[in-house]
Design a protein around this motif. Structure first.
Motif: not given
Lengths: 370, 211
Positions: A257, A259-263, A368-369
């Motif tokens: 969660r 880590l920089p991964v797009s939706m 979560r943001e």
């Protein structure tokens, strides 16, 4: 002072049945939910006669029972090696014979569902003088129980040696440095490593039942409702897997969660995972199309299966559900899906499920943001 | 630079943290507070792991509006890391490298700093707590984050590894990376210069204590 048996019962047996409630419910539905109460005896008698008379069916049954034995052993060995169950390593103080007897009792308790069914098979085998399968069954069950108990006892008396053996074997196999490991592969390996028996059982049942039910379909006598009912039971079993997988993610893969991964990238991990999970059923459906199932219905089956898996996954991102709530939710969703096949709206409802799965996942993650 | 904008966190109806507007200049920050004061909660909020009201910005990237750029800038190591037993350390290292777009060769110095090469290819299920802790620290240092969050990094580490960690933090600082560290154990300020001590008191963050 309480007998050690009491403690072992609480830690090894009671917890096992509690944690695997979904697993047992699934198999109970398969064995006792597919025919009406008045036909239960005749159905199981025919099944047992088949096991006793067809060597291939007997071999399949023994293979499935072996998988279940592996599941039991995995549970016990896992607890013996977990830090919070370190107290179990005081059992050798009781002596070899007593420890073995306790472990045999534990194994028999875990293997009880198989032992009960095997007893029914043996009664019919003896009454019909089917001595060879009866001897094979008795030998098999005895070997499983004694062998597993010996394994546990060995591990208690020689802690770490079995782990070290597996550790060295696996370490020896790994020599190639991998360049890229996608997240979905962690999840897939979670299924394969932690829930081998459940996954194999669901796949064998799902693919087997699809093949058997669909191969009976002919253009003159074509009715897709009953095959879908059985197919949805196999899908229902996936619910238990998805629930366990989400727990593993929350406990052990929480770093993902951050880590920089797009939706889209995150959604794709689950889209790929469940496509792979459903691949065996898709291959069976593809094989039987169009001779035994129409193209539109095959597409409906695949879409229904895929959408329900993604929707169940999406639901768990919205709320942390208790196991009982989860069972209710999966039951309701499968009811809706079955209504879809009855009303000939399967593809439409699957489409709605797919959209709902995407939006639930998006909403769950967005929460979560902040 | 780390900025807080009307950050509020509660568990149910129970308020845990309330941080009005505030900013921290780049440096090494030692977050302190008694057990249960909300240190780990704050770290997890900054790492983007917990929902909260308000917003946090790092180098101008908003966690709420620009979550990917934000997460690219921040890295996190848990106090008691847990990973699936069936994975190997190498699996996680290569995964982090792919997500953080870093070459695996860049990780070798980190692995050798913590003497992990001999077992990184084996299953995590056979590792000790200290070995898992080292892996979590290595993973936190992968890529080029501008903030690395270390929750109780000294717990379960041997003395050599503690000194290696101090060395890595100093190197990171020299390259412009900031560190937010919690530790109930005393940090040796000779080895690790701390720019600012932060204290959680009365459910808010006090930043006035400069070392």
């Amino acid at each position: 002072m309480r007998h050690p048996r009491h403690l072992l019962w609480k830690t090894l047996v009671r917890q096992y049945y509690r944690q695997n409630a979904g697993f047992f419910l699934f198999f109970f539905l398969i064995f006792f939910g597919v025919v009406g109460p008045s036909q239960q005896l005749a159905y199981h008698y025919a099944l047992i006669r088949g096991i006793l008379e067809a060597p291939s069916l007997l071999a399949l049954v023994l293979f499935l029972w072996l998988l279940y034995a592996a599941k039991c052993s995995r549970w016990v060995m896992g607890l013996l090696h977990s830090t919070d169950h370190g107290f179990l390593h005081t059992l050798p103080l009781l002596g070899r014979t007593k420890t073995f007897r306790l472990m045999l009792m534990i194994q028999a308790a875990l293997y009880l569902p198989i032992i009960l069914y095997a007893t029914a098979v043996l009664i019919i085998a003896f009454s019909s003088s089917a001595w060879t399968p009866a001897i094979i069954l008795v030998t098999f069950i005895t070997a499983i129980c004694l062998g597993s108990s010996a394994l546990y006892q060995y591990d208690l008396f020689h802690p770490g040696i079995l782990t070290e053996f597996v550790f060295i074997r696996l370490a020896g196999k790994r020599s190639v440095r991998k360049k890229y490991t996608p997240y979905w592969s962690f999840l897939l390996r979670g299924f394969l490593a932690e829930h081998t028996a459940l996954l194999a059982g669901i796949k064998i049942f799902g693919c087997g039942i699809l093949y058997l039910m669909l191969s009976m379909q002919t253009p003159d006598d074509y009715d897709i409702r009953m095959p879908f009912l059985f197919f949805s039971m196999a899908l229902f079993g996936h619910g238990a897997l998805i629930y366990q997988l989400r727990r593993m993610e929350v406990d052990q893969l929480i770093f993902y969660r951050s880590l920089p991964v797009s939706m889209i990238g995150r959604i794709m991990q689950y889209a790929i995972l469940y496509l792979l999970v459903l691949l065996p059923e898709m291959i069976i459906l593809g094989w039987l199309t169009p001779d035994h199932i129409r193209f539109r219905d095959a597409a409906g089956f695949v879409l229904a299966g895929y959408s329900i898996l993604l929707l169940l996954n999406g639901c768990l991102f919205i709320a942390a559900l208790e196991r009982s709530e989860w069972l209710k939710l999966t039951g309701i969703l499968f009811g809706i899906l079955y209504f879809g096949v009855l009303s000939d709206h399967l593809i439409f409802i699957s489409g709605v499920f797919l959209v709902a799965a995407g939006s639930l996942f998006y909403r769950g993650y967005s929460q979560r943001e902040g | 630079m780390l900025e807080f904008h009307q950050v509020q966190k509660s568990y149910g109806l129970r308020p845990i943290l309330s941080i009005p507007d505030g900013r921290l200049s780049p440096g090494t920050w030692w977050l302190q507070g008694p057990n249960g004061s909300g240190k780990t909660t704050l770290l997890r909020m900054i790492a983007g792991l917990l929902p909260f009201k308000g917003d946090i910005r790092l180098d101008g990237h908003s966690l709420r509006r620009d979550p990917i750029s934000y997460r690219r800038s921040v890295s996190w190591a848990d106090a008691e890391p847990l990973y699936p037993a069936f994975l190997t350390g190498e699996d996680l290292v290569s995964f982090y490298c792919s997500v953080r777009k870093t070459l695996t060769s860049q990780v070798q110095p980190l692995l050798s700093a913590f003497s992990m090469q001999s077992y990184v290819a084996t299953r995590i299920g056979s590792w000790s707590d200290g070995m898992i802790k080292k892996l979590s620290l290595v993973l936190a240092f992968i890529g080029r984050p501008s903030l690395i969050i270390l929750d109780e990094p000294l717990v379960t580490l041997d003395l050599t590894s503690v000194l290696q960690l101090y060395h890595l933090i100093c190197d990171g600082r020299a390259q412009g990376c900031s560190f937010l560290v919690t530790s109930h154990q005393e940090i040796h300020l000779d080895h690790l210069p701390v720019d600012l001590r932060l204290l959680i008191r009365d459910q808010t963050l006090e930043t006035s204590i400069t070392v």
